[in-house]
Motif scaffolding. Structure first.
Motif, PDB file in Angstrom:
ATOM      1  N   SER A   1     -11.055   9.825   0.595  1.00 12.41           N
ATOM      2  CA  SER A   1     -10.044   8.559   0.915  1.00 12.41           C
ATOM      3  C   SER A   1      -8.858   9.107   1.730  1.00 12.41           C
ATOM      4  O   SER A   1      -8.526  10.515   1.704  1.00 12.41           O
ATOM      5  CB  SER A   1      -9.564   8.476  -0.646  1.00 12.41           C
ATOM      6  N   ASP A   2      -8.391   8.452   2.284  1.00 11.22           N
ATOM      7  CA  ASP A   2      -7.129   8.687   3.035  1.00 11.22           C
ATOM      8  C   ASP A   2      -5.751   8.482   2.221  1.00 11.22           C
ATOM      9  O   ASP A   2      -4.781   8.500   2.579  1.00 11.22           O
ATOM     10  CB  ASP A   2      -6.865   7.964   4.434  1.00 11.22           C
ATOM     11  N   ASP A   3      -5.820   8.121   1.042  1.00 15.53           N
ATOM     12  CA  ASP A   3      -4.684   7.974   0.213  1.00 15.53           C
ATOM     13  C   ASP A   3      -4.424   9.293  -0.306  1.00 15.53           C
ATOM     14  O   ASP A   3      -5.340   9.796  -0.722  1.00 15.53           O
ATOM     15  CB  ASP A   3      -5.063   6.900  -0.987  1.00 15.53           C
TER      16      ASP A   3
ATOM     17  N   HIS B   1       0.828  -1.035  -0.136  1.00 17.95           N
ATOM     18  CA  HIS B   1       0.039   0.150  -0.104  1.00 17.95           C
ATOM     19  C   HIS B   1       0.915   1.324   0.016  1.00 17.95           C
ATOM     20  O   HIS B   1       1.849   1.118   0.606  1.00 17.95           O
ATOM     21  CB  HIS B   1      -0.974  -0.160   1.290  1.00 17.95           C
TER      22      HIS B   1
HETATM   23 MG    MG Z   1      -6.987   4.432   1.992  1.00 16.52          MG
END
Ligand code: MG
Ligand code: WAQ
Ligand code: MG
Ligand code: MG
Length: 233
Positions: free
Chosen positions: A172-174, A42
């Motif tokens: 999103s935390d991306d 990730h």
């Molecule tokens: Mg995420």
């Protein structure tokens, strides 16, 4: 026989990623391998540990339709803000306090804020963790790679099918994934491009609760434990 397979990747106490599938016995090894790789690779990583949990599903499955998708034209963060404002106002909410909560979530949570839509009280038993929507998958999922949109639509469809949830907001935390959404039974899944600036660690979800006080337990049980299969047709 069906199994729930859940993956979570962490670095120390920091949550890095999570994903899950509902599969038959014969698909299990391949799906466990794919989820483990996903946790390790990730972009928020590197992960120090990846946990994969397999659970036999005993509750009867519920099958639901995916929410219809809307994709309004949004070209910058101001326009994103206006779309969010309009969706929240349509639910009879003041958007400012809800959006400042959403954009103020700085500590990464594994789950979502469960917010009482009328008094704006937070209802999660554990505010650091939040409430997780889990135990859902697509019928006929091939499991190919990570697709933010498809996975979010699956989660949002389950969440919107919960009787006490009237809407959901998601960022999103991306860091580089700048499309979020608002979702509800009435409005469907409304994609919101430019919901955040690129490169931001910021991310989070809010589930908006409206129900009898006694229905909170039922609501959390549905979100966390009711197995749901989502149909794309
Ligand atoms: Mg995420
Ligand atoms: N249940 C509740 N909250 C969750 C869950 C879950 N299963 N998984 C993640 N969250 C919360 C958590 O606070 C995360 O920080 C936040 O949501 C964002 O999670 O149409 O990628 O997995 O293209 O980073 C939207 C796609 C993608 C929009 C959302 O969320 C589109 C995404 P992420
Ligand atoms: Mg995640
Ligand atoms: Mg995710």
């Amino acid at each position: 026989m069906l199994y729930s397979i859940k993956m979570r990747a962490e670095s120390g106490s920091r949550h890095i990623s999570g994903a899950e599938r509902i599969v038959e016995r014969r698909e299990m090894a391949q799906v466990m391998d794919a989820l483990t790789r996903r946790g390790l690779e990730h972009p928020n990583g590197p992960a120090e540990n990846v946990t994969v949990t397999v659970r036999h599903i005993t509750r009867p499955l519920l099958t639901i339709q995916a929410l219809p998708v809307r994709d309004p034209k949004v070209q910058d963060m101001d326009e994103a803000r206006r779309v969010l404002d309009a969706e929240l106002r349509a639910l009879g909410l003041q958007s400012a306090p809800v959006l400042s909560l959403l954009y103020g979530l700085r500590e990464p949570m594994r789950g979502a804020v469960l917010l009482h839509a009328d008094n704006l009280q937070r209802l999660e038993p554990d505010q650091q963790r939040g409430v997780r929507a889990t135990c859902m998958d697509y019928t006929g999922n091939s499991g190919e790679g990570k697709n933010h949109f498809k996975e979010a639509l699956c989660l949002a469809s389950k969440v919107a099918s919960c009787p006490q949830i009237i809407g959901e907001l998601c960022i999103s935390d991306d860091p580089d994934y700048t499309t979020g959404y608002f979702a509800s039974r009435d409005r469907g899944y409304v994609r919101i491009h430019h919901i955040k600036a690129s490169g931001m660690q910021l991310g989070g979800r809010i589930f908006l609760f409206r129900g009898e006080p006694g229905s909170l337990e039922q609501c959390m049980d549905y979100l966390e434990h009711q197995p749901v299969m989502v149909c794309m047709e």
